[in-house]
Design a protein around this motif. Structure first.
Motif, PDB file in Angstrom:
ATOM      1  N   GLU A 199       1.651  10.417  14.886  1.00 18.61           N
ATOM      2  CA  GLU A 199       1.920   9.634  15.034  1.00 18.61           C
ATOM      3  C   GLU A 199       2.337   8.700  14.458  1.00 18.61           C
ATOM      4  OE1 GLU A 199       2.559   8.841  19.082  1.00 18.61           O
ATOM      5  OE2 GLU A 199       2.877  10.977  19.941  1.00 18.61           O
ATOM      6  N   THR A 200       0.936   7.726  13.818  1.00 19.83           N
ATOM      7  CA  THR A 200       0.487   7.159  13.548  1.00 19.83           C
ATOM      8  C   THR A 200       0.807   6.772  11.966  1.00 19.83           C
ATOM      9  OG1 THR A 200      -1.646   5.980  14.365  1.00 19.83           O
ATOM     10  CG2 THR A 200      -1.143   4.999  12.749  1.00 19.83           C
ATOM     11  N   GLY A 201       0.940   8.284  11.115  1.00 22.77           N
ATOM     12  CA  GLY A 201       1.023   8.180   9.648  1.00 22.77           C
ATOM     13  C   GLY A 201       3.203   7.940   9.725  1.00 22.77           C
ATOM     14  N   THR A 202       3.562   8.789  10.772  1.00 27.94           N
ATOM     15  CA  THR A 202       4.840   8.915  11.196  1.00 27.94           C
ATOM     16  C   THR A 202       5.675   7.833  10.927  1.00 27.94           C
ATOM     17  OG1 THR A 202       4.438  11.340  11.976  1.00 27.94           O
ATOM     18  CG2 THR A 202       7.187   9.965  12.208  1.00 27.94           C
ATOM     19  N   ARG A 203       5.061   6.428  12.366  1.00 29.99           N
ATOM     20  CA  ARG A 203       5.549   4.856  12.681  1.00 29.99           C
ATOM     21  C   ARG A 203       5.303   4.213  10.949  1.00 29.99           C
ATOM     22  NH1 ARG A 203       3.743   0.458  16.936  1.00 29.99           N
ATOM     23  NH2 ARG A 203       5.642  -0.639  16.237  1.00 29.99           N
ATOM     24  N   GLY A 204       3.984   4.824  10.348  1.00 30.01           N
ATOM     25  CA  GLY A 204       3.980   3.972   9.135  1.00 30.01           C
ATOM     26  C   GLY A 204       5.060   4.167   7.919  1.00 30.01           C
ATOM     27  N   GLU A 205       5.629   5.376   7.787  1.00 34.76           N
ATOM     28  CA  GLU A 205       6.798   6.119   7.125  1.00 34.76           C
ATOM     29  C   GLU A 205       7.811   4.883   6.531  1.00 34.76           C
ATOM     30  OE1 GLU A 205       6.840   9.817   6.368  1.00 34.76           O
ATOM     31  OE2 GLU A 205       4.511  10.384   5.799  1.00 34.76           O
ATOM     32  N   ARG A 206       8.438   5.095   8.647  1.00 40.98           N
ATOM     33  CA  ARG A 206       9.435   4.761   8.901  1.00 40.98           C
ATOM     34  C   ARG A 206       9.269   2.849   8.568  1.00 40.98           C
ATOM     35  NH1 ARG A 206       9.766   5.988  14.098  1.00 40.98           N
ATOM     36  NH2 ARG A 206       9.058   3.956  14.948  1.00 40.98           N
ATOM     37  N   LEU A 229      11.740   5.173 -11.147  1.00 36.15           N
ATOM     38  CA  LEU A 229      12.103   6.253 -10.189  1.00 36.15           C
ATOM     39  C   LEU A 229      10.527   6.044  -9.322  1.00 36.15           C
ATOM     40  CD1 LEU A 229      12.938   8.711  -8.676  1.00 36.15           C
ATOM     41  CD2 LEU A 229      12.083  10.339  -9.889  1.00 36.15           C
ATOM     42  N   CYS A 230      10.420   6.024  -8.442  1.00 37.85           N
ATOM     43  CA  CYS A 230       9.530   5.650  -8.080  1.00 37.85           C
ATOM     44  C   CYS A 230       8.736   6.856  -7.051  1.00 37.85           C
ATOM     45  CB  CYS A 230       9.281   4.266  -7.038  1.00 37.85           C
ATOM     46  SG  CYS A 230       9.497   3.107  -7.390  1.00 37.85           S
ATOM     47  N   ILE A 231       7.524   7.253  -7.126  1.00 39.79           N
ATOM     48  CA  ILE A 231       7.230   8.611  -5.950  1.00 39.79           C
ATOM     49  C   ILE A 231       5.789   7.266  -5.245  1.00 39.79           C
ATOM     50  CG2 ILE A 231       5.268   9.987  -6.093  1.00 39.79           C
ATOM     51  CD1 ILE A 231       8.706  10.489  -7.545  1.00 39.79           C
ATOM     52  N   VAL A 232       6.482   8.187  -3.777  1.00 38.98           N
ATOM     53  CA  VAL A 232       5.715   6.381  -3.230  1.00 38.98           C
ATOM     54  C   VAL A 232       4.707   7.579  -2.044  1.00 38.98           C
ATOM     55  CG1 VAL A 232       6.215   3.980  -1.954  1.00 38.98           C
ATOM     56  CG2 VAL A 232       7.215   4.637  -3.215  1.00 38.98           C
ATOM     57  N   GLU A 233       3.335   6.390  -1.817  1.00 41.60           N
ATOM     58  CA  GLU A 233       2.439   7.431  -1.697  1.00 41.60           C
ATOM     59  C   GLU A 233       2.346   6.161  -0.421  1.00 41.60           C
ATOM     60  OE1 GLU A 233       0.272  10.130   0.748  1.00 41.60           O
ATOM     61  OE2 GLU A 233       1.404  10.099  -0.496  1.00 41.60           O
ATOM     62  N   VAL A 234       2.116   7.117   1.290  1.00 37.51           N
ATOM     63  CA  VAL A 234       1.936   5.788   2.207  1.00 37.51           C
ATOM     64  C   VAL A 234       0.931   6.066   3.198  1.00 37.51           C
ATOM     65  CG1 VAL A 234       3.353   4.614   4.639  1.00 37.51           C
ATOM     66  CG2 VAL A 234       4.963   5.514   2.548  1.00 37.51           C
ATOM     67  N   LYS A 235       0.093   5.224   3.397  1.00 43.52           N
ATOM     68  CA  LYS A 235      -0.948   4.865   3.881  1.00 43.52           C
ATOM     69  C   LYS A 235      -1.125   4.467   5.244  1.00 43.52           C
ATOM     70  CE  LYS A 235      -3.460   8.789   1.382  1.00 43.52           C
ATOM     71  NZ  LYS A 235      -3.054   9.408   2.404  1.00 43.52           N
TER      72      LYS A 235
END
Length: 166
Positions: free
Chosen positions: A39-46, A83-89
């Motif tokens: 859930e934390t990861g999903t919220r961070g991606e949003r 074009l940006c490949i974005v990793e979210v942590k």
């Protein structure tokens, strides 16, 4: 090489209103709860998605994956002609180690392979665009308050060009 794309204040307000509405709606979700770290990861991606939109990025894919490779790309975005490949942590607190350091050499290798697969699916002319790997760190830190629910302080750090193709 920093690129900036102008985003009007009206556009920023609209994006902010969308982000606020989704935050509120997710609090009322009746969907079965998943593990807290997911859930934390999903919220961070949003949060990352809306933050990047405020900065003028155009989001073209979210959680992109291919059945031929393991892993996924959190966000694919256009920023100017790049074009940006974005990793979210995402983290719920700051540790001695910054969140972006979780994108270790193995994760970078996975993201490079996924980026090649993504580019391969584009029309030949679109493959000529420069590609950049960005890492965005989202910190959702609780701050104690006198109310029953703690407030969440959002801190975002964007690392453009965090690593390259090599």
């Amino acid at each position: 090489m920093a690129q900036t794309t102008a985003v009007s204040s009206t556009h920023r307000l609209w994006i902010g209103a969308q982000a606020w509405a989704l935050r509120r709606l997710s609090a009322f979700s009746r969907a079965p709860r998943t593990a807290p770290h997911l859930e934390t990861g999903t919220r961070g991606e949003r949060e990352a998605l809306f933050h990047l939109r405020r900065l003028g990025y155009t989001i073209v894919a979210h959680r992109w994956r291919t059945p031929k490779l393991r892993g996924d790309v959190d966000l694919v975005a256009g920023h100017g002609h790049t074009l940006c490949i974005v990793e979210v942590k995402t983290r719920t607190r700051r540790d001695a180690v910054p969140a972006e350091l979780a994108v270790d050499p193995d994760k970078q290798r996975i993201l490079r392979r996924l980026a090649r697969a993504y580019l391969h699916r584009l029309p030949p002319r679109a493959r000529e665009a420069p590609v950049r790997f960005d890492v965005i760190s989202i910190y959702l830190e609780s701050s104690p308050t006198s109310t029953p629910a703690p407030s969440i302080q959002l801190n975002i750090e964007l690392n453009q060009g965090a690593f390259g193709w090599a």
